[in-house]
Design an enzyme around this catalytic site. Sequence first.
Site, short mmCIF file in Angstrom:
data_model
loop_
_atom_site.label_atom_id
_atom_site.label_comp_id
_atom_site.label_asym_id
_atom_site.label_seq_id
_atom_site.Cartn_x
_atom_site.Cartn_y
_atom_site.Cartn_z
N HIS A 16 97.03 12.81 83.45
CA HIS A 16 96.50 11.88 82.45
C HIS A 16 96.86 10.44 82.78
O HIS A 16 96.78 9.56 81.93
CB HIS A 16 97.04 12.22 81.05
CG HIS A 16 96.44 13.45 80.45
ND1 HIS A 16 96.58 14.69 81.02
CD2 HIS A 16 95.69 13.63 79.34
CE1 HIS A 16 95.95 15.58 80.28
NE2 HIS A 16 95.40 14.98 79.26
N GLU A 38 82.44 16.59 80.30
CA GLU A 38 82.27 15.28 80.93
C GLU A 38 81.11 15.24 81.91
O GLU A 38 80.35 14.28 81.95
CB GLU A 38 83.56 14.85 81.65
CG GLU A 38 84.65 14.30 80.73
CD GLU A 38 85.50 15.39 80.12
OE1 GLU A 38 85.29 16.57 80.45
OE2 GLU A 38 86.40 15.07 79.31
#
Lengths: 324, 428
Positions: A129, A60
């Site tokens: 998450h 990322e």
Amino acid sequence: MPLITYRQALNDAFAEELTRDENVFLMGEEVAQYNGAYKVTEGLWKRFGSKRVIDTPISEAAFLGLGVGAAMMGLRPVVELMFWSFAYVGFDQIMNNAGCIRYMSGGLINVPMVIRGPANGGTNVGATHSHTPENFLANTPGLKVVCPATPYDAKGLMIASIRDNDTVCFMENTLLYGDLGEVPDGSYTIPLGVADVKREGLDVSLIAHGRAVLTCLAAAEILATEHGIEAEVVDLRSIRPLDEETILNSVAKTHRAVLVDENKPFCGVSAQIAALLAEHAFDDLDAPVLRVTALDAPAIYSMPLEKLQLPDAQAVVAKVLSSF
Amino acid sequence: MARTLSLPSKSKKTAAKKVVRLAAPKVVAKKASPKSLKPLKTKGPAQTGKKSPTKPITAKATAKAPTKAVAAPPKVTSSDFSSSPFNSSLKPAEKIGFLREMLRIRRFEQQALKYYNQGIMGGFLHLYNGQESVAVGTASLMNGHDEIITAYRDHGHALAVGMGMNECMAELFGKGTGCSKGKGGSMHFFAPDKHYWGGHGIVAGQTPLGLGLAFAIKYKQINGCAVAFLGDGAVNQGVFSECLNMAALWDLPIVYVIENNGYSMGTSLERSSAVNGSLAKRAEGFCVEWATCGGFDLYELRANLGAAMERARKESKPMVLEVSTYRYYGHSVADANTKKYRSPEEIDLYKSEHDPITLWQNQLLSEKVITQAGIEKIDDEAKAEAAAAAEFGIASPWPSEESIFEDIYHEVDHKTEAGQTGSFFFSE
């Protein structure tokens, strides 16, 4: 108008912008050959090819930073985060580079990038998450933050975000991807910073963004049918820029505000709206500003308890009734 | 552990330290000398003194690093590299131009240091003194389509690409006439019109931005490459490893230049990095070609970096080039420097034997390209320009209060439709 899903509305927005502007490209984990972890980019790789729709390694920080660098050079990256929760490993690139370069360069450089993906709890996947970082990001001058609740808004806001010359953090919701809504054919934009009154009412303003807007609409129906209370539902649509005018106009009309927010309460989006109302709507209010937010704990895994962590219509109804 | 094989034994380290303390600098130079640059002694040409290497960069061919650490940088003879294809056709005026640019950078920073020490200039001040050849050499190789980006030690790169002393000095003073309107400071100089993308304060944070520049170059099919600078400390940031993988995976035209000055702030290379020969060698793990070279001599730097950039442009491939260099001042001016982590003798050694400006002056004198008087004239001009820039900076106005809210959003500044909806700032 055609009835399509929130997911399809986003997909249509990408297809139209990829067609319109060759500088637009999509990038992220599994966005191309896999068709997207949540199928939001389904079919686009096949249609537009590997130059425009690009699978990345699980890196990322590097691909967010790559997006910033490419945007500085005039490309328009649309970078997917499989979950916004994963932004944290690349936070430096978002906050320090996407967020600060324009300022630190005295306006010499723009970063026209969209960073997008789902940011929601409620899916039984645990704390790491389930983050909702819209408050962190909106806390950074230089970034914009958008949270659409409906398919129509998702498409119009996405097209506007891609065409915007600043970095837009676009937050979707895995629980909304399958929702159907009326969406016109062809391109249209919804300006960032314009809230939408999704339901008009005179008795109380329910102010929300993202999926909480739908919770508010459900609560408003219950309030109307069971309690004779007509709630106005204000969908912020974007957190930054913020449509303060629509919020204040609504509260001036209803004299009551209940803020509904799947973000955490502590320094969350609803705290910001509460500060706005305290500063500018104090004399309009007939009752304290109340909040229904995610509970102030990490998202729990256990399914029935996780449901308790997020606002639902009954909780909103109860909170509204407590203000009368 | 395999990696310890490349490091000197503890007893050797201790011995080296003792010599540094007890012996005269010259002795240090020959015997023990600075331990910081040990891993860099990997280049064939520099050590063997071979004349005119036709292929200064042989990528993986350089992989055979000595397992035993060597001390001082080898003495480089400029003529070793003068006949490189990147140097052989240089005109006297260009060579003199390089000297001028290096002197301008040094005098600029010395002026800045003066005012910083007086407390008139604030912020951090990361001086490039001693490393000037790297920025000047790089700028001299840019083809008009190449893009460069660096970290916080960015004054040299800024001046080398053609930014003016006035705008840079004013930025250091935080004035509205600064290159970033007083909003960036020392670490954040930018000149996109000169293909210079900053100036970035977070260690290694610029490395994926460089990747993005390379990506855009490839995407737009431009005949150029990106050169991204980082320090020897930055190689230990995870994002740099991610970048190497993606650069190789996608064949991006980028040269990562590790300016290895031996210290990441106050931590020497051997205390911060597991090294087997060189930092650049880590690129092998990502299938990225790599090389090392000395950065003190302009000919050597240009020969090696020129080849790396040419390869990036022609083949659209990444490369890591580790350049040995040395900074005379602390990480920033405020740091403890010689009081904590290195000796004054070490610094004196580099100043006396490896100063890139002195080396280049001597080279040009030996080539009879310039006279001593000519050098002094250029130096005087650089000093005068720097002094005038300082006066300009001091005399310049502070940025206006309104400017605090400018340059945040393009859409707001340009009053576009998108900039006229909603409130961008709280209770504006």
